[in-house]
Design an enzyme around this catalytic site. Structure first.
Site, short mmCIF file in Angstrom:
data_model
loop_
_atom_site.label_atom_id
_atom_site.label_comp_id
_atom_site.label_asym_id
_atom_site.label_seq_id
_atom_site.Cartn_x
_atom_site.Cartn_y
_atom_site.Cartn_z
N HIS A 1 -0.05 0.02 -10.05
CA HIS A 1 -0.91 -0.80 -9.18
C HIS A 1 -1.51 -2.00 -9.94
O HIS A 1 -2.75 -2.15 -10.01
CB HIS A 1 -2.02 0.06 -8.57
CG HIS A 1 -2.56 -0.53 -7.29
ND1 HIS A 1 -3.06 0.21 -6.27
CD2 HIS A 1 -2.66 -1.82 -6.86
CE1 HIS A 1 -3.45 -0.57 -5.28
NE2 HIS A 1 -3.21 -1.81 -5.62
N ARG B 1 0.86 -1.19 0.00
CA ARG B 1 0.00 0.00 0.00
C ARG B 1 0.89 1.24 0.00
O ARG B 1 1.90 1.29 0.70
CB ARG B 1 -0.89 0.03 1.26
CG ARG B 1 -1.94 -1.07 1.35
CD ARG B 1 -3.09 -0.86 0.36
NE ARG B 1 -3.81 0.38 0.64
CZ ARG B 1 -4.79 0.51 1.52
NH1 ARG B 1 -5.19 -0.54 2.20
NH2 ARG B 1 -5.39 1.67 1.71
N GLU C 1 -3.27 7.81 -6.08
CA GLU C 1 -3.34 7.14 -7.38
C GLU C 1 -4.52 7.70 -8.15
O GLU C 1 -5.53 8.04 -7.53
CB GLU C 1 -3.48 5.63 -7.18
CG GLU C 1 -2.27 5.03 -6.49
CD GLU C 1 -2.38 3.52 -6.23
OE1 GLU C 1 -3.42 2.93 -6.57
OE2 GLU C 1 -1.42 2.95 -5.70
P1 NAD Z 1 -2.64 -10.11 5.40
O1 NAD Z 1 -3.63 -9.47 6.29
O2 NAD Z 1 -2.77 -11.56 5.09
O3 NAD Z 1 -1.16 -9.86 5.97
C1 NAD Z 1 -0.74 -8.65 6.52
C2 NAD Z 1 0.26 -8.97 7.64
O4 NAD Z 1 0.78 -7.74 8.12
C3 NAD Z 1 -0.38 -9.68 8.83
O5 NAD Z 1 0.30 -10.89 9.11
C4 NAD Z 1 -0.25 -8.69 9.97
O6 NAD Z 1 -0.02 -9.34 11.20
C5 NAD Z 1 0.96 -7.89 9.53
N1 NAD Z 1 1.03 -6.59 10.17
C6 NAD Z 1 0.02 -5.74 10.51
N2 NAD Z 1 0.52 -4.65 11.13
C7 NAD Z 1 1.87 -4.82 11.17
C8 NAD Z 1 2.94 -4.04 11.70
N3 NAD Z 1 2.71 -2.86 12.30
N4 NAD Z 1 4.20 -4.51 11.57
C9 NAD Z 1 4.46 -5.69 10.96
N5 NAD Z 1 3.47 -6.50 10.47
C10 NAD Z 1 2.20 -6.05 10.56
O7 NAD Z 1 -2.66 -9.24 4.06
P2 NAD Z 1 -2.16 -9.69 2.60
O8 NAD Z 1 -3.30 -10.27 1.84
O9 NAD Z 1 -0.89 -10.46 2.71
O10 NAD Z 1 -1.86 -8.26 1.95
C11 NAD Z 1 -0.71 -7.52 2.32
C12 NAD Z 1 -0.76 -6.14 1.68
O11 NAD Z 1 -0.76 -6.25 0.25
C13 NAD Z 1 -2.04 -5.35 2.02
O12 NAD Z 1 -1.67 -4.01 2.25
C14 NAD Z 1 -2.85 -5.42 0.74
O13 NAD Z 1 -3.72 -4.30 0.58
C15 NAD Z 1 -1.74 -5.41 -0.30
N6 NAD Z 1 -2.12 -5.92 -1.62
C16 NAD Z 1 -1.66 -5.23 -2.72
C17 NAD Z 1 -1.97 -5.68 -4.00
C18 NAD Z 1 -1.49 -4.93 -5.21
O14 NAD Z 1 -2.21 -4.87 -6.18
N7 NAD Z 1 -0.30 -4.37 -5.19
C19 NAD Z 1 -2.73 -6.85 -4.16
C20 NAD Z 1 -3.14 -7.55 -3.02
C21 NAD Z 1 -2.83 -7.07 -1.75
#
Ligand code: NAD
Length: 530
Positions: free
Chosen positions: A283, A236, A265
């Site tokens: 993105h 993000r 964006e």
């Molecule tokens: P998820 O919820 O499975 O994993 C996120 C992890 O971050 C969790 O394990 C959580 O414990 C950890 N976390 C939360 N706060 C934290 C902190 N302060 N320090 C360290 N770790 C922390 O989510 P996901 O499905 O793996 O997605 C991860 C990211 O990727 C999200 O921000 C999501 O929006 C983004 N994403 C981006 C795209 C893209 O198009 N680029 C696509 C899918 C997801």
């Protein structure tokens, strides 16, 4: 028969699934989102609507949708949906957050290799500039390097597995997952972000965007990294500060970066576009045919489950009933949320089991209290609203089992809520009550008695019960200009261990926390924001 309206294009697999249900009558018009008046005209007939981001599911639409029970968002973001209005009308909103996990994982791997080997630059040089420049594009290998993953959830852990296949050493920082999750994958979980920053050759962020992760990587953190580090953000925009990354790329401190997501964006005039050695994509982390199919199937199944009254996994809102019982419970819900917030900031984030003990007459239905606790506990970790429907799923996803225990009698107080977090490191207990049916109070922390209003900033301290500790603490806080607003000490036996809570008016800087830790009589210190 359930009437389902799909107003935008979703992958065929999802449409097929809906079409094949004997109890569903489907209207699929992928161009309908362009004609909002027509949607307003026909919406009163429908039980469900499925959209992407182009259909405004606003107050006007929801007011007319007399039969509507569920809104399905084929994707993640719900900016186009008026969640409050939907909740008020008892309409459930569901989305499909897991459909693009592999797409984002693979995009991260692609970006990592591109940044290490400068592939897009070499491609541009040959294809567009017709130059055969081999010396210029000298890269680094992934094998043998240390990859630091911040956020070890769905995507982060999958990136870790793939990086190991490239012979990388993988370390991760995620205070909210169980240690076993990383260990099972052969990944070292570090408890301190600084350790990851110092040891990694490549760092990739995979957390949600929360108050804690916004600007998690700034100039200060970049300074702690190795010279020539490679940084990736496919999660993000804003987790890595864009200006600070730009400057670090210009100075060469950061060798290369790869970024798919931006604070604003479309990001056509973002400062990062002018940085050297950066690879950017608009993105597209989720843009694969497979992920679109996954999303369509997930949303079709979620909508069907909601219509049929089955369990729904990805609820974005929680339609509520504003009953008299709910009003009586409200101060206890406030307390429960604060206990959750407190618990997650102490040792509880790696809990295997959390026992919620409800003592005294706290009503028939304990679900709102448990949900309120989980809301406080999870809201720092996830970037979606935690509600009655998704709270148990989110807890399960973190590997935490929640046990509710009801006891008719209170202890010390007629009504009491006590939380015990059980982890490999031991147990942590916190309990609270509501005074005069209005004021939430924390009354116990790990067996020590307190009378604490759960709000503001505080320092939780464990120390030896000997003279002089308070004075030393006070002078350190004074040196750093931190005003003490209140102080409470709890002890079980004179001369043994004591627990103290210091209420402070402003944030205690990490340097002050460091100095407090160095006081020989202090065993533990933790800053908590409620
Ligand atoms: P998820 O919820 O499975 O994993 C996120 C992890 O971050 C969790 O394990 C959580 O414990 C950890 N976390 C939360 N706060 C934290 C902190 N302060 N320090 C360290 N770790 C922390 O989510 P996901 O499905 O793996 O997605 C991860 C990211 O990727 C999200 O921000 C999501 O929006 C983004 N994403 C981006 C795209 C893209 O198009 N680029 C696509 C899918 C997801």
């Amino acid at each position: 028969m359930y009437k389902v309206l799909v107003t935008e294009h979703i992958a065929e697999a999802g449409i097929e699934l809906l079409r094949n249900q004997p109890d569903v009558e489907l209207t699929y018009d992928p161009e309908l989102f362009r004609n909002f008046d027509k949607i307003l005209e026909i919406i009163p007939e429908y039980d469900a609507i499925i959209t992407r981001s182009g259909t405004p599911v606003n107050k006007e639409l929801l007011e007319r949708a007399r039969k509507l029970k569920v809104v399905g968002r084929a994707g993640v973001g719900v900016d186009n949906i008026d969640l409050d209005e939907a909740s008020r009308r008892g309409i459930l909103v569901v989305n499909a957050p897991t459909g693009n996990t592999l797409a984002a994982t693979e995009h991260t791997m692609g970006m990592m290799i591109s940044a290490a080997r400068l592939i897009p630059y070499a491609h541009k040089s040959l294809k567009e500039e017709r130059r055969w420049d081999r010396k210029k594009f000298m890269g680094v290998e992934l094998a043998g390097k240390t990859l630091g993953i911040i956020g070890f959830g769905r995507i982060g852990s999958r990136v870790g597995i793939r990086a190991k296949a490239f012979d990388m050493k993988v370390i991760a920082y995620d205070p909210y997952i169980k240690r076993e999750k990383a260990e099972k994958l052969g990944v070292e979980l570090v408890d301190d972000l600084d350790v990851l920053l110092r040891r990694s050759d490549i760092i990739t962020v995979h957390t949600p965007l929360t108050d804690e992760t916004r600007n998690m990587i700034t100039k200060k953190e970049i300074e702690k990294m190795k010279d020539g580090v490679i940084l990736l953000n496919i999660a993000r925009g804003g987790i890595i500060n864009e200006r600070d990354l730009y400057e670090a790329l210009v100075s060469g401190k950061v060798r290369a970066a790869a970024v798919d997501v931006f604070t604003k964006e479309p990001a056509t005039d973002n400062i990062l576009l002018d940085a050297p050695n950066i690879i950017v994509t608009p993105h597209i982390g989720a843009n694969t045919f497979e992920s679109q199919t996954n999303v369509a199937v997930i949303i079709a199944n979620q909508v069907l489950a909601a219509l049929r009254g089955d369990e729904v996994e990805f609820a974005v809102n929680a339609p509520y009933e504003d009953t008299a019982a709910a009003k009586v419970l409200k101060p206890f819900m406030e307390l429960a949320e604060k206990l959750g917030l407190f618990a997650v900031q102490v040792a509880c984030s790696r809990s295997k089991e959390i026992v919620l003990e409800y003592r005294g007459d706290l009503g028939e239905d304990l679900k709102p209290l448990t949900t309120a606790f989980l809301k406080g506990f999870l809201e720092k970790i996830v970037d979606i609203p935690v509600n009655l429907i998704n709270a148990p799923f989110l807890a399960r996803e973190k590997g935490i089992s929640i046990v509710e225990v009801r006891r008719p009698e209170g202890i010390n107080f007629k009504k009491l809520m006590r939380v015990t977090c059980k982890s490999d490191a031991g147990e942590f207990t916190i309990a609270g009550t509501v005074m005069d049916e209005k004021f939430p109070k924390i009354v116990e922390i790990n067996g020590f008695l307190f009378d604490l209003t759960p709000e503001g900033k505080l320092l939780l301290i464990k120390n030896f019960d000997v003279p002089g500790v308070i004075g030393k603490l006070g002078s350190i806080l004074g040196k750093y200009n931190v005003n003490i607003a209140g102080f409470q000490l709890g002890r079980i036996e004179r001369g043994k261990e004591a627990k103290g809570v210091i209420l402070v008016d402003n944030d205690v800087p990490p340097e002050a926390i460091g100095e407090i830790k160095d006081i020989p009589e202090i065993l533990e210190v933790k800053q908590i924001n409620l």
